[in-house]
Design an enzyme around this catalytic site. Structure first.
Site, PDB file in Angstrom:
ATOM      1  NE  ARG A  18       3.827   8.143  -8.553  1.00 37.68           N
ATOM      2  CZ  ARG A  18       4.312   7.169  -7.782  1.00 37.68           C
ATOM      3  NH1 ARG A  18       5.558   6.751  -7.916  1.00 37.68           N
ATOM      4  NH2 ARG A  18       3.558   6.603  -6.870  1.00 37.68           N
ATOM      5  NE  ARG A  76       8.522   6.185  -0.298  1.00 36.75           N
ATOM      6  CZ  ARG A  76       9.789   6.278  -0.596  1.00 36.75           C
ATOM      7  NH1 ARG A  76      10.531   7.197  -0.020  1.00 36.75           N
ATOM      8  NH2 ARG A  76      10.335   5.479  -1.471  1.00 36.75           N
ATOM      9  CG  ASP A 112       5.428  -3.467  -4.951  1.00 36.13           C
ATOM     10  OD1 ASP A 112       6.026  -4.508  -5.252  1.00 36.13           O
ATOM     11  OD2 ASP A 112       5.971  -2.536  -4.343  1.00 36.13           O
ATOM     12  CG  ASN A 113       7.842  -0.743  -7.539  1.00 38.34           C
ATOM     13  OD1 ASN A 113       7.036  -0.195  -6.781  1.00 38.34           O
ATOM     14  ND2 ASN A 113       9.054  -1.051  -7.171  1.00 38.34           N
ATOM     15  N   GLY A 161       0.833  -1.213   0.000  1.00 37.10           N
ATOM     16  CA  GLY A 161       0.000   0.000   0.000  1.00 37.10           C
ATOM     17  C   GLY A 161       0.853   1.243   0.000  1.00 37.10           C
TER      18      GLY A 161
END
Ligand code: AMP
Ligand code: MG
Length: 475
Positions: free
Chosen positions: A166, A84, A244-245, A81
């Site tokens: 982002r 940050r 997860d990336n 999750g």
């Protein structure tokens, strides 16, 4: 402000709403004005200093942290999750709908043992790399703001904390699907799939049920294949291709210890904690396929096995056709023929044998003028092999094609790429309080194909100290 909240409204159970933790004494390092204009976003520098550091929110924002899981270095992690980062909202502007995501926004329920912060070093690297890749044409998340602060953040030493906004059409990762699938919540999995199709794959939304889901997966495999075509063609090593990336949209996502190749080393490992070379440059296509298999498995409750197998077969042709298209342009070839693959392999073999500079080799080939063959060959230790290759290369062109070649090549071969040593110089200056080099590099890398005398030094290969820099994976 036209923020919308489709993720929040349509995917309950996929996030936690919470406000950012403000960063102390924020200082705006870069505001990406072209992107601001493209998205039709309001606000001046002082607004974005506040919004880009979590000291305030643009009107209409409603921040949340997304939950997902992932395979990290091949090992299953059932709950990750946004530890940050926070999705501030989806901005609906002239360029369509885009997530604004504040990275470094403080702790969340998914922070595990982390402090929720990002250091200046890694935000500079993400900012510059995403904009450099975008300027080359490679699918990627973007960077809107970079804000530094006086807040010390502890990594190997204390470093300045920073934050980055982002921008991407979606922040949904393969790991989102893995989270619900392996957590056994197939109702949520279905909801996520329908959401992705509806919002991000409208081209398949109208297909009959069954076919729609199958084509969604196939499209993700194709887009991921195209992305890998870009990375391999431009010598981009991602470094941390955990599921997860991996973006569901097939964009470059989550920049860690990445590198643009200097010398051409197929087995280059940019992440020095990746001792086994799982994410080495030449393994990236294999790993992307492995990651797609993870996504396929996660979709298994909703898709028959045959559809998953069929989708996966779309990866390799998409990669190859993208890679060939880009390499055809990089070589200036009038067409891709049976001779082109062996010709390219022979060049790459020559570069690998001498670890010749990847980017510069294509620039030199672009600039090769008649009568300068000997000088081109002088760059190689094995001049005879270089001469032989050049002869073979020239045979691909008619006289007219040879003349036209340079125009195609200049639009495909960048004058400058974000070499690690260039980022390192900008980071060292920034740590002394001088952000001018970050801003210069941003300007230079976003116009990669134009020749500029004042930026000539950025085309240089690394000095000795700048080769094989160990980029810390702490960020
Ligand atoms: P990354 O290596 O940046 O892709 O991060 C992997 C996971 O660790 C993600 O869930 C991140 O949100 C989380 N993470 C990384 N760094 C931190 C940090 N400093 N504080 C909290 N969570 C973090
Ligand atoms: Mg990540």
């Amino acid at each position: 402000m036209p923020f919308v909240h489709s993720y929040r409204d349509q995917l309950p159970g996929s996030y936690t709403r919470l406000a950012p933790t403000p960063l102390a004494e924020p200082q705006l390092v870069v505001l990406n004005r072209p992107l601001l204009a493209e998205l039709g976003l309001p606000g001046d520098e002082s607004d974005w200093t506040v919004w880009g550091s979590g000291n305030g929110l643009p009107a209409g924002a409603d921040p949340l942290a997304q939950v997902y899981a992932g395979h990290q270095f091949g090992g299953w992690v059932p709950r990750l999750g946004d530890g940050r980062g926070l999705l501030l909202g989806e901005w609906q502007g002239p360029a369509g709908r885009h997530d604004l995501h504040l990275k470094g926004a403080g702790q969340t329920p998914y922070s595990r043992f982390g402090d929720g912060r990002a250091v200046l070093r890694s935000t500079i690297r993400e900012f510059l790399a995403s904009e450099a890749l975008h300027a080359l044409g490679c699918p990627t998340s973007r960077a809107l703001t970079l804000v530094s602060s006086s807040e010390p953040v502890r990594r190997e030493t204390f470093e300045p904390g920073a934050a980055l906004i982002r921008v991407a059409e979606s922040h949904i990762r393969f790991g989102h699907f893995e989270y619900f699938s392996h957590g056994g919540d197939h109702r949520q999995l279905r909801q996520l799939l329908d959401y992705c199709i509806g919002h991000h794959f409208p081209e398949v939304a109208g297909l009959p049920a069954g076919e729609r889901e199958a084509q969604f997966f196939r499209r993700v495999c194709e887009r991921t294949g195209e992305l890998l075509g870009w990375w391999q063609a431009y010598g981009f090593a991602h470094g941390v291709m955990n599921t997860d990336n991996m973006s569901i949209l097939g964009i470059t996502f989550d920049f860690g210890p990445y590198a643009f190749l200097d010398g051409y080393e197929p087995g280059f490992i940019c992440n020095h904690s990746d001792s086994g070379g799982r994410y080495a440059f030449h393994r990236q296509p294999t790993i992307a396929l492995w990651n797609l298999q993870c996504l396929g498995l996660a979709l298994a409750p909703l898709l028959p096995e045959a559809a998953i197998r069929d989708g996966l077969t779309a990866f390799e042709p998409a990669l190859l056709s993208c890679y060939r298209r880009l390499m055809q342009a990089r070589l200036g070839l009038p067409a891709w023929t049976d001779e082109s693959g062996p010709l390219l392999s022979a060049l790459l073999g020559l570069l690998a044998a001498e670890q010749a500079d990847y980017s510069l080799s294509f620039s030199r080939l672009t600039q090769l003028t008649d009568g300068a063959d000997a000088r081109w060959c002088d760059e190689f230790v094995d001049r005879a092999a270089a001469r032989q290759w050049l002869q073979r290369y020239r045979q691909q062109f008619t006289a007219a094609e040879w003349q036209a070649r340079q125009v195609t090549m200049m639009a495909a071969n960048p004058e400058r790429v974000l070499r690690n040593y260039l980022a390192e110089i900008a980071i060292r200056r920034a740590y002394e309080g001088d952000f001018s080099e970050v801003r210069q590099l941003f300007a230079a890398l976003t116009q990669p194909f134009t020749v500029h005398q004042e930026w000539a030094a950025y085309s240089e290969p690394p000095p000795d100290w700048g080769r094989h820099l160990e980029i810390s994976c702490s960020s």
